[in-house]
Design a protein around this motif. Structure first.
Motif, PDB file in Angstrom:
ATOM      1  N   ALA A  48      -9.444  18.438 -36.694  1.00 11.71           N
ATOM      2  CA  ALA A  48     -10.527  19.352 -37.074  1.00 11.71           C
ATOM      3  C   ALA A  48     -11.878  18.645 -37.017  1.00 11.71           C
ATOM      4  CB  ALA A  48     -10.273  19.902 -38.474  1.00 11.71           C
ATOM      5  N   ALA A  49     -11.917  17.374 -37.428  1.00 11.00           N
ATOM      6  CA  ALA A  49     -13.172  16.623 -37.413  1.00 11.00           C
ATOM      7  C   ALA A  49     -13.721  16.492 -35.997  1.00 11.00           C
ATOM      8  CB  ALA A  49     -12.957  15.248 -38.041  1.00 11.00           C
ATOM      9  N   VAL A  50     -12.841  16.186 -35.049  1.00 11.63           N
ATOM     10  CA  VAL A  50     -13.281  16.046 -33.662  1.00 11.63           C
ATOM     11  C   VAL A  50     -13.863  17.358 -33.147  1.00 11.63           C
ATOM     12  CG1 VAL A  50     -12.463  15.672 -31.305  1.00 11.63           C
ATOM     13  CG2 VAL A  50     -11.710  14.145 -33.130  1.00 11.63           C
ATOM     14  N   LYS A  51     -13.214  18.475 -33.458  1.00  9.32           N
ATOM     15  CA  LYS A  51     -13.716  19.785 -33.019  1.00  9.32           C
ATOM     16  C   LYS A  51     -15.095  20.079 -33.589  1.00  9.32           C
ATOM     17  CE  LYS A  51      -9.116  21.850 -32.494  1.00  9.32           C
ATOM     18  NZ  LYS A  51      -8.150  22.857 -33.032  1.00  9.32           N
ATOM     19  N   MET A  52     -15.385  19.505 -34.751  1.00 12.69           N
ATOM     20  CA  MET A  52     -16.681  19.738 -35.398  1.00 12.69           C
ATOM     21  C   MET A  52     -17.746  18.742 -34.934  1.00 12.69           C
ATOM     22  SD  MET A  52     -15.281  20.392 -39.279  1.00 12.69           S
ATOM     23  CE  MET A  52     -16.931  20.472 -40.011  1.00 12.69           C
ATOM     24  N   GLY A  53     -17.386  17.837 -34.030  1.00 13.84           N
ATOM     25  CA  GLY A  53     -18.341  16.855 -33.551  1.00 13.84           C
ATOM     26  C   GLY A  53     -18.461  15.627 -34.434  1.00 13.84           C
ATOM     27  N   GLN A  67      -7.758  25.626 -43.034  1.00 15.82           N
ATOM     28  CA  GLN A  67      -7.989  24.834 -44.249  1.00 15.82           C
ATOM     29  C   GLN A  67      -8.554  23.452 -43.949  1.00 15.82           C
ATOM     30  OE1 GLN A  67      -4.681  23.414 -46.534  1.00 15.82           O
ATOM     31  NE2 GLN A  67      -3.308  23.217 -44.787  1.00 15.82           N
ATOM     32  N   PHE A  68      -8.244  22.895 -42.790  1.00 12.71           N
ATOM     33  CA  PHE A  68      -8.680  21.535 -42.453  1.00 12.71           C
ATOM     34  C   PHE A  68     -10.176  21.515 -42.124  1.00 12.71           C
ATOM     35  CE2 PHE A  68      -4.193  22.040 -41.372  1.00 12.71           C
ATOM     36  CZ  PHE A  68      -3.645  21.047 -42.164  1.00 12.71           C
ATOM     37  N   GLU A  69     -10.615  22.462 -41.310  1.00 14.87           N
ATOM     38  CA  GLU A  69     -12.045  22.527 -41.001  1.00 14.87           C
ATOM     39  C   GLU A  69     -12.853  22.852 -42.252  1.00 14.87           C
ATOM     40  OE1 GLU A  69     -15.277  25.097 -38.373  1.00 14.87           O
ATOM     41  OE2 GLU A  69     -13.204  24.933 -37.637  1.00 14.87           O
ATOM     42  N   ASN A  70     -12.370  23.786 -43.058  1.00 14.13           N
ATOM     43  CA  ASN A  70     -13.124  24.122 -44.265  1.00 14.13           C
ATOM     44  C   ASN A  70     -13.137  22.974 -45.266  1.00 14.13           C
ATOM     45  OD1 ASN A  70     -14.557  26.509 -44.118  1.00 14.13           O
ATOM     46  ND2 ASN A  70     -12.814  27.795 -44.643  1.00 14.13           N
ATOM     47  N   HIS A  71     -12.093  22.152 -45.268  1.00 14.93           N
ATOM     48  CA  HIS A  71     -12.127  20.972 -46.135  1.00 14.93           C
ATOM     49  C   HIS A  71     -13.301  20.076 -45.747  1.00 14.93           C
ATOM     50  CE1 HIS A  71     -10.723  17.882 -48.850  1.00 14.93           C
ATOM     51  NE2 HIS A  71     -10.712  16.990 -47.865  1.00 14.93           N
ATOM     52  N   LEU A  72     -13.443  19.825 -44.457  1.00 18.75           N
ATOM     53  CA  LEU A  72     -14.538  18.975 -43.980  1.00 18.75           C
ATOM     54  C   LEU A  72     -15.888  19.637 -44.237  1.00 18.75           C
ATOM     55  CD1 LEU A  72     -12.714  17.864 -40.765  1.00 18.75           C
ATOM     56  CD2 LEU A  72     -13.538  16.292 -42.517  1.00 18.75           C
ATOM     57  N   ARG A  73     -15.973  20.940 -43.988  1.00 21.85           N
ATOM     58  CA  ARG A  73     -17.218  21.648 -44.272  1.00 21.85           C
ATOM     59  C   ARG A  73     -17.559  21.527 -45.760  1.00 21.85           C
ATOM     60  NH1 ARG A  73     -19.228  25.681 -40.884  1.00 21.85           N
ATOM     61  NH2 ARG A  73     -18.261  25.726 -38.810  1.00 21.85           N
ATOM     62  N   VAL A 108     -16.253   9.945 -40.569  1.00 23.08           N
ATOM     63  CA  VAL A 108     -15.451  10.314 -41.733  1.00 23.08           C
ATOM     64  C   VAL A 108     -14.206   9.435 -41.770  1.00 23.08           C
ATOM     65  CG1 VAL A 108     -14.132  12.152 -42.853  1.00 23.08           C
ATOM     66  CG2 VAL A 108     -16.265  12.692 -41.651  1.00 23.08           C
ATOM     67  N   GLY A 109     -14.023   8.714 -42.865  1.00 21.01           N
ATOM     68  CA  GLY A 109     -12.820   7.910 -43.039  1.00 21.01           C
ATOM     69  C   GLY A 109     -11.735   8.727 -43.709  1.00 21.01           C
ATOM     70  N   ILE A 110     -10.516   8.605 -43.218  1.00 19.80           N
ATOM     71  CA  ILE A 110      -9.390   9.344 -43.789  1.00 19.80           C
ATOM     72  C   ILE A 110      -8.357   8.342 -44.266  1.00 19.80           C
ATOM     73  CG2 ILE A 110      -7.665  11.138 -43.424  1.00 19.80           C
ATOM     74  CD1 ILE A 110      -9.303  12.129 -41.037  1.00 19.80           C
ATOM     75  N   LEU A 111      -8.083   8.354 -45.571  1.00 14.19           N
ATOM     76  CA  LEU A 111      -7.101   7.436 -46.151  1.00 14.19           C
ATOM     77  C   LEU A 111      -5.699   8.014 -45.963  1.00 14.19           C
ATOM     78  CD1 LEU A 111      -8.909   6.434 -49.478  1.00 14.19           C
ATOM     79  CD2 LEU A 111      -8.766   5.125 -47.361  1.00 14.19           C
ATOM     80  N   GLY A 112      -4.973   7.460 -45.006  1.00 17.29           N
ATOM     81  CA  GLY A 112      -3.624   7.933 -44.698  1.00 17.29           C
ATOM     82  C   GLY A 112      -3.498   8.247 -43.229  1.00 17.29           C
ATOM     83  N   GLY A 113      -2.269   8.086 -42.707  1.00 17.75           N
ATOM     84  CA  GLY A 113      -2.076   8.294 -41.274  1.00 17.75           C
ATOM     85  C   GLY A 113      -1.035   9.331 -40.921  1.00 17.75           C
ATOM     86  N   GLY A 114      -0.593  10.136 -41.892  1.00 19.91           N
ATOM     87  CA  GLY A 114       0.465  11.114 -41.649  1.00 19.91           C
ATOM     88  C   GLY A 114      -0.032  12.417 -41.051  1.00 19.91           C
ATOM     89  N   GLN A 115       0.787  13.478 -41.212  1.00 15.10           N
ATOM     90  CA  GLN A 115       0.468  14.736 -40.538  1.00 15.10           C
ATOM     91  C   GLN A 115      -0.780  15.416 -41.098  1.00 15.10           C
ATOM     92  OE1 GLN A 115       3.356  14.288 -42.258  1.00 15.10           O
ATOM     93  NE2 GLN A 115       3.792  16.049 -43.576  1.00 15.10           N
TER      94      GLN A 115
END
Length: 405
Positions: free
Chosen positions: A26-31, A303-309, A11-18
């Motif tokens: 969250a992505a790492v926790k989801m594998g 909210q972060f995990e559900n965003h990825l889901r 998963v690419g994430i555009l931006g490097g902030g908080q």
């Protein structure tokens, strides 16, 4: 889930902030394997997640480097050049989520206003200003028609109080309005005036829609601002006296908006609760949001995990909460102009959770972290607020002391 290919779990994430940092966590926790596009190696998300791509989001070579390594691309914020992203991504097997047409719609607040009007979702009265004509007569007419203060807003590039100006019918404020509109013109942004709302409270709701099936909303919350920047969030709002009908109305508005626009993943809607208990939409954020940070310690799925889901079409996680909760932002003290971040962490109390962003520099009003807290009984809420405020105050004192030494 995402189609199978060699980069399917990247998963690419555009931006490097908080926000990128917390999405990557969250992505790492989801594998999953997050790859962050950050300005430099000191960006919060890059510090925590090796393998980041460094450079400007406007640099096409940097974008190509990212797109060649990922399948799904998500956004830390909506301030992106959609035309450029479409062009650069064309040769690659990447999916933007939300898609770029939705981002393009949502990154302009006047587009948001027009969409809300089309959906019969209530929002504050507004009028688009003609920047090619004299400004004063237009404002004078609105002062007369709306009988009070005006709020001027840039349609694009406004956040954390930037791009917002409250004015009265005075020569000084009219001069400020001229400068405000000139700045907008330089950014190629339209400007609109809003009738200033005499609100009882500011509310917010975070929701998530899946690309495949499923829609859910987190609890309606109360949000408090300082100089246009979120300072405190707490809830559930209905347990603090906000009518339950407003939560239901917020849920209906969020679902209607997501289904009409195709907005997927986690997004937030900010509202005004008027003196007569009407609910008016203020703004929409097509991404994870500051008003949803409390979910990290109050909900089974944040909210972060559900965003990825949601963007990957996976089943959404539970969002129920059994507690009263509060979130306080840790903002750079006004007394500090620029100072290297010395990593002075707040010392949490028994009910306080610290989320630190590891930003390289402390600046006034800059978001450096946040505190979350939870209690099970309403009688404990007052003590929770005090614990969080004491933690924040001690942190500010420690930062100030470090500067003086």
């Amino acid at each position: 889930m995402a189609p199978t290919n060699r980069n399917a779990n990247r998963v690419g994430i555009l931006g490097g902030g908080q926000l990128s940092l917390m999405l990557a966590d969250a992505a790492v926790k989801m594998g999953l394997k997050p790859i962050v596009l950050a300005e430099n190696s000191s960006a919060p998300a890059a510090l925590a997640h090796p393998g980041a791509v460094f450079g400007s989001i406007e640099d096409e070579n940097v974008l190509r480097c990212l797109f060649s390594q990922v399948h799904t691309v998500i956004f830390e914020n909506e301030f992106v050049n959609c035309d450029q992203l479409k062009k650069v991504a064309a040769p690659f097997d990447v999916v933007f989520s939300p898609n770029l047409d939705v981002i393009e719609l949502m990154q302009d607040k006047l587009n948001q206003k027009e969409t809300l009007k089309r959906l019969n979702i209530a929002t504050a009265d507004y009028a688009i200003l003609d920047l090619s004509s004299h400004l004063e007569p237009q404002l004078k007419t609105l002062f007369h028609d709306w009988k009070g203060h005006l709020v001027l807003k840039w349609s694009r590039m406004g956040y954390d109080g930037k791009g917002v100006l409250v004015i009265e019918d005075t020569p000084e404020d009219l001069a400020k309005a001229e400068a405000f509109c000139h700045a907008a013109a330089r950014l190629k942004s339209r400007v609109y005036a809003e009738r200033r709302i005499n609100f009882k409270s500011e509310l917010a709701m975070v929701a998530t829609q899946s690309t495949q099936v499923g829609f859910l909303t987190y609890p309606l919350v109360i949000s408090e601002q300082e100089n246009g920047i979120c300072s405190k969030v707490y809830g559930p709002a209905i347990l603090f006296g906000v009518p339950a009908k407003l939560e239901k109305q917020a849920q209906e508005s969020a679902k209607k908006l997501a289904q009409f626009t195709g907005l997927v993943g986690t997004f937030a809607i900010e509202f005004f609760q008027t003196a007569h208990d009407e609910l008016l939409v203020n703004e929409i954020a097509p991404r994870v949001h500051n008003s949803g940070h409390y979910t990290q310690n109050s909900c089974p799925t944040d909210q972060f995990e559900n965003h990825l889901r949601g963007v990957l079409g996976a089943p959404l996680g539970r969002v129920d909460t059994q507690t009263y909760f509060a979130m306080l932002n840790l903002l750079g003290p006004d007394t500090i102009s620029h100072m290297k971040n010395v990593r002075v962490l707040p010392r949490p109390g028994a009910r306080t959770h610290v989320h630190w962003y590891n930003k390289s520099e402390i600046r006034p009003r800059r978001k450096l972290g946040h505190l979350n807290g939870n209690v099970f009984q309403k009688a404990e809420v007052k003590d929770l607020f005090k614990e969080l405020e004491d933690c924040r105050r001690k942190w500010v004192d420690s930062v100030t002391n470090e500067r003086d030494h």
